[in-house]
Enzyme design. Structure first.
Site, mmCIF file in Angstrom:
data_model
loop_
_atom_site.group_PDB
_atom_site.id
_atom_site.type_symbol
_atom_site.label_atom_id
_atom_site.label_comp_id
_atom_site.label_asym_id
_atom_site.label_seq_id
_atom_site.Cartn_x
_atom_site.Cartn_y
_atom_site.Cartn_z
ATOM 1 N N HIS A 151 33.740 35.230 41.130
ATOM 2 C CA HIS A 151 32.832 35.359 42.274
ATOM 3 C C HIS A 151 31.551 34.550 42.141
ATOM 4 O O HIS A 151 30.683 34.606 43.007
ATOM 5 C CB HIS A 151 32.464 36.837 42.498
ATOM 6 C CG HIS A 151 33.643 37.669 42.904
ATOM 7 N ND1 HIS A 151 33.648 39.031 42.857
ATOM 8 C CD2 HIS A 151 34.874 37.312 43.357
ATOM 9 C CE1 HIS A 151 34.825 39.491 43.264
ATOM 10 N NE2 HIS A 151 35.586 38.456 43.555
ATOM 11 N N GLU A 201 29.579 38.464 46.553
ATOM 12 C CA GLU A 201 29.449 39.847 47.016
ATOM 13 C C GLU A 201 27.990 40.271 47.175
ATOM 14 O O GLU A 201 27.676 41.461 47.182
ATOM 15 C CB GLU A 201 30.218 40.790 46.089
ATOM 16 C CG GLU A 201 31.725 40.486 46.135
ATOM 17 C CD GLU A 201 32.583 41.526 45.447
ATOM 18 O OE1 GLU A 201 32.044 42.372 44.702
ATOM 19 O OE2 GLU A 201 33.812 41.499 45.675
ATOM 20 N N ASP A 238 33.425 45.879 36.665
ATOM 21 C CA ASP A 238 34.816 45.455 36.849
ATOM 22 C C ASP A 238 35.012 44.217 35.998
ATOM 23 O O ASP A 238 34.476 43.150 36.314
ATOM 24 C CB ASP A 238 35.083 45.140 38.330
ATOM 25 C CG ASP A 238 36.522 44.661 38.583
ATOM 26 O OD1 ASP A 238 37.325 44.643 37.622
ATOM 27 O OD2 ASP A 238 36.833 44.324 39.744
ATOM 28 N N GLU A 282 36.401 49.042 35.391
ATOM 29 C CA GLU A 282 37.611 48.653 36.133
ATOM 30 C C GLU A 282 38.319 47.508 35.420
ATOM 31 O O GLU A 282 37.682 46.605 34.878
ATOM 32 C CB GLU A 282 37.183 48.224 37.542
ATOM 33 C CG GLU A 282 38.336 47.823 38.460
ATOM 34 C CD GLU A 282 37.823 47.438 39.851
ATOM 35 O OE1 GLU A 282 36.801 47.989 40.301
ATOM 36 O OE2 GLU A 282 38.449 46.567 40.481
ATOM 37 N N ASP A 309 42.968 48.297 39.176
ATOM 38 C CA ASP A 309 43.006 47.501 40.407
ATOM 39 C C ASP A 309 44.193 46.528 40.357
ATOM 40 O O ASP A 309 45.272 46.827 40.875
ATOM 41 C CB ASP A 309 41.667 46.752 40.562
ATOM 42 C CG ASP A 309 41.662 45.741 41.704
ATOM 43 O OD1 ASP A 309 42.555 45.776 42.557
ATOM 44 O OD2 ASP A 309 40.739 44.889 41.741
ATOM 45 N N LYS A 334 42.592 48.965 48.117
ATOM 46 C CA LYS A 334 42.230 47.891 49.043
ATOM 47 C C LYS A 334 43.340 47.794 50.083
ATOM 48 O O LYS A 334 44.499 47.525 49.744
ATOM 49 C CB LYS A 334 42.145 46.560 48.307
ATOM 50 C CG LYS A 334 41.005 46.443 47.292
ATOM 51 C CD LYS A 334 41.269 45.271 46.359
ATOM 52 C CE LYS A 334 40.058 44.888 45.525
ATOM 53 N NZ LYS A 334 40.465 44.036 44.366
ATOM 54 N N LYS A 385 33.291 50.925 46.844
ATOM 55 C CA LYS A 385 32.504 49.763 46.406
ATOM 56 C C LYS A 385 32.536 48.721 47.502
ATOM 57 O O LYS A 385 33.589 48.373 48.027
ATOM 58 C CB LYS A 385 32.963 49.220 45.051
ATOM 59 C CG LYS A 385 34.293 48.506 44.986
ATOM 60 C CD LYS A 385 34.402 47.719 43.647
ATOM 61 C CE LYS A 385 35.689 46.926 43.581
ATOM 62 N NZ LYS A 385 35.792 46.062 42.399
HETATM 63 P P1 PGA Z 1 38.441 40.321 45.074
HETATM 64 O O1 PGA Z 1 37.583 41.101 44.002
HETATM 65 O O2 PGA Z 1 38.174 40.879 46.404
HETATM 66 O O3 PGA Z 1 37.990 38.881 44.904
HETATM 67 O O4 PGA Z 1 39.880 40.496 44.653
HETATM 68 C C1 PGA Z 1 37.438 42.481 44.011
HETATM 69 C C2 PGA Z 1 37.969 43.160 42.777
HETATM 70 O O5 PGA Z 1 38.564 42.528 41.872
HETATM 71 O O6 PGA Z 1 37.828 44.373 42.669
HETATM 72 ZN ZN ZN Z 2 38.828 44.541 40.639
#
Ligand code: PGA
Ligand code: ZN
Length: 425
Positions: A151, A201, A238, A282, A309, A334, A385
């Protein structure tokens, strides 16, 4: 009944194309939803259909849009918008693949969320109420305030450094403390001579030397903002370890050093000893490295929340396997990893039934859509989150929670709902 569905190509917070879907009911009610998109995606996620080729760096979603406008539109005409499970199943069957590769999870999810929105609107209910009924609470929120990994362009290999309010207090009060800490963190970073540009983010992305330095800065910011680490504001991270897992050596290449899985575990525990306010980790291990992930949980799951995740990708089948293996004590959720509202609800039910907490999550590529805020409240998920308390695509989710808190009138009922075996002292 559903009269028609229609999609268009819009853009997300990274400037990449994504799907927006409209569902129009026979009475004229319009439900609309926008689909987010990840950067550090799990291998087993449902397929996000992208055009490839030259246009928009190959990231166009015109094929997914076309699938909504033709096949999905035809299949859903006349269906009951109040039967979400059936509508979702029609799309799953129409797609015909195990991972939504033909029509695209981005096409299917956009319609799935828009159906829920239309149904809520048609019954004059807020989305969280339509999906969730009564006895709703607001979540504890996790705010990514230093961005690393995929990121940000810095030297930090842990992807997300988050702060979270841990007192039993209102959402508004907790969020004010987070905002204060965020602004104080900016000063801490400036004072140390780093730049305060932002990552995907909304967290800062300073070119720090190590993850330990990032955690120290969070600790200092909490204290300088006038809060007690671990009592008012705690820390979570994470690691997104799939991104520094070496598939050949089965070791971890992390911040200039190589760690065996056991050494990586010791490294994490060293962090917990140094910063006892860390309450959640995470993806400490890579998505293929289930054995070490489970081993770490067995050893330290009583001490810290361990969130899965990438290994499970909101997929009920994988979540079931992870639970059998004793992996993690919390599941990240997600919607676009699995691709329908119904399957996401199933993933949540499965996790909860087995004593796992659920942390609902945005993606690093987001839109202004606040669906996840309502969805978190609707499912009574203890945790959400959604990035830093900055940048509209992040903050809109929190602003929606402020509105929901006002509507519910549940001031002061928020509480950290960690697994019972986790102690924070
Ligand atoms: P991503 O990151 O939306 O780029 O997958 C979020 C995460 O890994 O929790
Ligand atoms: Zn993650």
């Amino acid at each position: 009944f559903i009269d028609s569905v229609k999609a268009r190509e819009i853009f997300d917070s990274r400037g990449n194309p994504t799907v927006e879907a409209d569902v129009i009911l026979s009475d004229g009610t319009l439900g609309r939803a926008e689909v987010p998109s990840g950067a550090s995606t799990g291998e087993k996620e449902a397929v996000e259909l992208r055009d490839g080729g030259q246009r928009l760096q190959g990231k166009g979603v015109s094929q997914a849009v076309n699938n909504v406008n033709t096949e999905i539109n035809k299949a859903l005409h006349g269906e009951d918008p109040f039967n979400q499970a059936h509508v979702d199943q029609v799309m799953i069957d129409l797609d015909g693949t195990p991972n939504k590769a033909r029509l695209g999870a981005n096409a299917i999810l956009g319609v799935s969320m828009a159906v829920a929105r239309a149904a809520a609107k048609a019954t004059q209910q807020p989305l969280y109420r339509y999906l969730g009924g009564t006895d709703l609470e607001l979540p504890q929120t996790f705010h990514n305030v230093i961005n690393g990994g995929e990121h940000a362009d810095n030297g930090i290999d842990i992807q997300e450094f988050m702060i979270t309010p841990v007192e039993r207090t209102s959402f508004r009060d907790g969020f004010e403390k987070i905002a204060n800490t965020y602004h104080t963190l900016k000063k801490v970073i400036e004072k140390a001579g780093y730049t305060t540009g932002l990552g995907d983010e909304g967290g800062f992305a300073p070119d720090l030397k190590s993850s330990t330095e990032a955690l120290q800065m969070l600790h200092d910011a909490i204290v300088k903002a006038g809060y007690t680490p671990g009592k008012e504001i705690a820390i979570a991270f994470d690691a997104a370890a799939s991104y520094f897992y070496n598939r050949e050596t089965k070791n971890y290449d992390f911040e200039g050093k190589t760690y065996t899985p056991a050494e990586l575990g010791e490294y994490y525990i060293g962090l917990l000893d140094k910063f006892p306010e860390i309450i959640s980790i995470e993806d400490p291990y890579g998505e293929e490295d289930w054995d070490n992930f489970a081993e770490f949980t067995k050893k330290y799951g009583h001490r810290v929340q361990i969130v899965a995740d990438d290994p499970v990708c909101t997929n009920p089948k994988l979540i079931r396997e992870a639970i059998e293996k004793g992996m993690a004590n919390s599941i990240l959720i997600k919607l676009n990893q699995i691709g329908t509202v119904t399957e996401t609800l199933e993933a949540i039910r499965l996790a909860r039934k087995n004593g796992y907490t659920t942390m609902i999550s945005h993606r690093s590529g987001e839109t202004g859509d606040t669906f996840v805020a309502d969805f978190t409240v609707a499912t009574n998920s203890a945790e959400l989150k959604s990035g830093a308390p900055a940048r509209s695509e992040r903050v809109e989710k929190y602003n929606q929670l402020l509105r929901i808190e006002e509507e519910l009138g549940v001031d002061g009922t928020r509480l950290a709902h960690f697994p019972d075996n986790v102690k924070f002292d």
